[in-house]
Design an enzyme around this catalytic site. Structure first.
Site, PDB file in Angstrom:
ATOM      1  N   CYS A 177       0.811  -1.223   0.000  1.00  0.00           N
ATOM      2  CA  CYS A 177       0.000   0.000   0.000  1.00  0.00           C
ATOM      3  C   CYS A 177       0.841   1.268   0.000  1.00  0.00           C
ATOM      4  O   CYS A 177       0.411   2.292  -0.518  1.00  0.00           O
ATOM      5  CB  CYS A 177      -0.987   0.003   1.158  1.00  0.00           C
TER       6      CYS A 177
ATOM      7  N   HIS B 155      -1.318   0.640   7.081  1.00  0.00           N
ATOM      8  CA  HIS B 155      -2.007   0.960   5.818  1.00  0.00           C
ATOM      9  C   HIS B 155      -1.823   2.425   5.433  1.00  0.00           C
ATOM     10  O   HIS B 155      -1.974   3.323   6.260  1.00  0.00           O
ATOM     11  CB  HIS B 155      -3.497   0.642   5.923  1.00  0.00           C
TER      12      HIS B 155
ATOM     13  N   ASP C 283      -7.656   4.944  -2.154  1.00  0.00           N
ATOM     14  CA  ASP C 283      -7.346   3.818  -1.282  1.00  0.00           C
ATOM     15  C   ASP C 283      -7.223   2.553  -2.134  1.00  0.00           C
ATOM     16  O   ASP C 283      -8.129   2.219  -2.909  1.00  0.00           O
ATOM     17  CB  ASP C 283      -8.465   3.653  -0.248  1.00  0.00           C
TER      18      ASP C 283
END
Length: 285
Positions: A20, A126, A141
């Site tokens: 991520c 994250h 995202d």
């Protein structure tokens, strides 16, 4: 007035292993500019500089070098989580500055976030970015199947909701790259995709907003239609982010470890980072 980037096309990366941080940096830049190996090289360079500072301080008797002499990286874990310093250094290659939203210099953005162009959000392991592209705001995202459009009114409420849920938020300032060569072989990294705003909206509705089944029911409730944008964003809880980050990938860990060793041996140069989008066969959040 911001001129249209990439011909009005949005660049989005869907979650791959624990990458991520890579997805976040690339969606800030709106193109596949960095690989996990690039960020690992930046992390290795930072580790080397930090150890040198600690060594000099220990030699001068100022403080103890302590665990900075351990073989563990302080800027990337074997699971693939990178520090904010790594993201900052990577974006500095493009003359972009990353500052915390809660600092004094960011007070105008706290009052009116619409004045900015990009935000980086982090909780536990994250990372994701919220980015203005062609005058419109999107949530990039990587747990979403496509960028989620955010109205200007909803942007402020969204950021407030994230902060209230414990997320750390950073502003990205500077002159963002306007074009990425879509036809180039460098324009694909296996998990990036180019979408028109209409295609992104259609994909979110088709997939129910998320790309894959995640441990988070809250993520599954992230919808892109206008009705859902009128209620508070259901951000990932700490437990949900932790559960997702615990999905271990042995190949990823091996690749990160090997990349760090190679970078240390070669004396990694972050100035050259960003030119390498080729990836070896293995991988990293």
């Amino acid at each position: 007035m911001e001129r249209p980037s990439n011909g009005g096309i949005l660049y989005h990366e869907v979650q791959e292993a624990n990458l991520c941080a890579v997805h976040c940096v690339n969606t800030v830049l709106q193109g596949p500019f960095f690989s996990e190996f690039d960020l690992a090289a930046v992390a290795s360079d930072l580790d080397g500089k930090e150890r040198q500072v600690m060594l000099e301080g220990a030699a001068a008797g100022t403080f103890s070098a302590g665990d900075f002499f351990s073989e563990e990286s302080h800027n990337v874990s074997l699971g693939g989580d990178f520090s904010i310093q790594v993201l900052q250094k990577a974006l500095e290659v493009w003359n972009l500055q990353v500052i915390p939203l809660n600092c004094r210099d960011a007070e105008p953005a706290q009052i009116d976030p619409e004045l900015e162009n990009a935000f980086i959000c982090h909780l536990h392991d994250h990372w994701f970015c919220i980015r203005k592209v062609n005058g419109e705001w999107y949530n990039f995202d990587s747990l979403l199947a496509a960028p989620q459009h955010l109205s200007k009114f909803y942007l402020s409420a969204f950021l407030d909701s994230l902060r209230g849920s414990g997320w750390s938020i950073f502003i990205v300032k500077g002159n963002f790259p306007q074009e990425c060569p879509l036809s180039s072989s460098e324009a694909s990294n296996g998990f990036g995709q180019w979408l028109s705003p209409e295609d992104a909206e259609r994909l979110l509705k088709t997939t129910g907003a998320v790309r894959r089944s995640s441990p988070s029911s809250a993520v599954g409730n992230r919808a892109s239609d206008n009705v859902d944008q009128q209620r508070p964003y259901e951000a990932l809880s700490r437990e949900e982010v932790r559960a997702f980050s615990e999905m271990e990938d042995d190949d990823l860990k091996a690749a990160i470890a090997a990349s760090l060793l190679d970078a240390c041996a070669a004396g990694a140069n972050p100035g050259a980072v960003g030119s390498s989008s080729q990836k070896e066969t293995e991988k990293q959040k």
